[in-house]
Design an enzyme around this catalytic site. Structure first.
Site, PDB file in Angstrom:
ATOM      1  CE1 TYR A 263      28.534 -12.913  31.690  1.00 10.27           C
ATOM      2  CE2 TYR A 263      26.457 -12.373  30.629  1.00 10.27           C
ATOM      3  CZ  TYR A 263      27.825 -12.563  30.563  1.00 10.27           C
ATOM      4  OH  TYR A 263      28.490 -12.413  29.360  1.00 10.27           O
ATOM      5  CB  SER A 264      25.844 -12.489  39.139  1.00 13.24           C
ATOM      6  OG  SER A 264      27.247 -12.400  39.046  1.00 13.24           O
ATOM      7  CB  ALA A 265      20.594 -14.682  37.741  1.00 18.01           C
TER       8      ALA A 265
ATOM      9  CE  LYS B 287      28.377 -13.942  42.574  1.00 18.01           C
ATOM     10  NZ  LYS B 287      28.495 -13.554  41.161  1.00 18.01           N
TER      11      LYS B 287
END
Length: 390
Positions: free
Chosen positions: A67-69, A71
């Site tokens: 997921y947003s890791a 980014k």
């Protein structure tokens, strides 16, 4: 009793103990954790089940969507372009992406995209998922979109749109898609097993996720909350028209199946990175020092990247948050090993970061996606690393 595989260096035994306790007491199903110290791995552990439906075990080379890791990986790519003089973070986005100037956005600098200050957390008309996965329709919609607040006056987590916004700047500047740039300039030089846009040949190694619903009913929380912060958070998530919900409803349908081959094969630089904890730790280690002769960012670039850009109440998440230029910075809710650490969390528990003061880099990935403040798995591992020698 879950068998824990892998190795820890002397002095890092508390990390193995915390990792085992995550399976025994904190709900892990399949997971991996890795820690680098001064450019060398000192913790590399994995265990559990990669697919609860089939019983497939988690192995050394199991891949996990984080997921947003993701980014953090995309942020590193952007700063590499800045370091090379190809991207000016304080120049208007429109100087690289002319269409972006529409609807009063001509003066928004690239840095505001990275630090969640641009106000482009959603689109007025959600796009069919196929269009979002195809890239160009979503970037065109965002170029035409009006901001949700005066850019630069506040920050709010661009949970989904961040990837298309920052990714399109990377594409315009480098001539490569963000996933291709990451592969060529970061993954290959460092030998990382991490992908933004999963090749079909790697699909069989990907773990399947299990989701745990929040243990607290939002309506009950709203009625019984003993703080204004909790009441605001519950009210926001209950309101389908709030920014909290609209920021994650940019596609139709809003819910995205991140286990699907189509989603995993697409490039979503905000949220569909797939790889190992080892690769995340190795990447972050290379942002603060050399790893087998490779360093990704100079100290000057790193200082610019991690200088605080946004702090305080997040317009989307309704809770306090802190960002540098792309990287998350430590807060009470995002524990890292020191005040100058930087990195990024991912939905449901994943976490990766570097701590230049201690020479540490950390990666934790897991397939049990846990929502709510009672998830202590990453925090327990971070605390165990903090107790270990530096």
């Amino acid at each position: 009793m879950t068998i824990i595989n892998g190795d820890v260096a002397p002095g890092f035994e508390p990390v193995r103990e915390a990792f085992a306790a995550n399976f025994a007491r904190r709900g892990d199903i399949g997971a991996a954790v890795c820690v680098y110290r001064h450019g060398r791995p000192v913790v590399d552990l994995w265990g559990g089940i990669a697919d609860s439906g089939t019983g497939r075990p988690w192995t050394r080379d199991t891949l996990q969507l984080v997921y947003s890791a993701t980014k953090g990986a995309t942020t590193t790519a952007a700063h590499m372009l800045a370091e090379r003089g190809l991207l000016d973070l304080d120049a208007p986005v429109a100087s690289y992406w002319p269409e972006f100037a529409a609807n009063g956005k001509a003066d928004i600098p690239v840095r505001w995209l990275l630090s969640h200050r641009a106000g482009l957390v959603t689109v007025d008309e959600p796009l069919p998922l196929a269009d979002a996965l195809a890239w160009d329709p979503m970037t065109a919609a965002l170029a035409a979109q009006r901001p949700q607040w005066a850019p630069g006056t506040a920050h709010g987590y661009h949970g989904r749109t961040w990837g298309w916004l920052v990714g399109e700047v990377i594409r315009r500047v480098s001539g490569r898609t963000p996933g291709r740039f990451f592969a060529d300039e970061i993954a290959v030089p460092l030998g990382l097993d991490f992908h933004i846009g999963l090749p079909a040949s790697e699909r069989d190694r990907v773990s399947r996720m299990t989701y745990r619903s929040p243990s607290v009913d939002l309506a009950t929380l709203l009625a019984e909350a003993d703080s204004e912060e909790l009441r605001e958070q519950a009210a926001a998530w209950l309101d389908p028209d709030s920014l909290s919900n609209r920021a994650f409803a940019v596609t139709d349908p809003a819910a995205i199946d991140f286990d699907s081959p189509e989603v995993q094969a697409a490039e979503l630089p905000s949220s569909n990175g797939i790889g190992t904890a080892r690769s995340l730790a190795r990447m972050y280690a290379a942002t603060i020092g050399e790893v087998d002769g490779v360093r990704l960012l100079t100290p000057a670039t790193l200082a610019s990247a991690t200088a605080e850009q946004a702090v305080g109440r997040d317009r989307v998440m309704t809770i306090p948050s802190r960002f540098g230029t792309g990287y998350m910075l430590p807060t009470d809710r995002t524990p890292m090993t020191g005040p100058n650490a930087f990195g990024h969390t991912g939905r449901g528990g994943s976490l990766a970061f570097a701590d230049p003061d201690r020479g540490l880099a950390f990666g934790y990935v897991m397939n049990h996606i846990v929502s709510g403040p009672d998830d202590e798995r990453a925090a327990a591992l971070v605390e165990a690393v903090r107790q270990s020698p530096t």
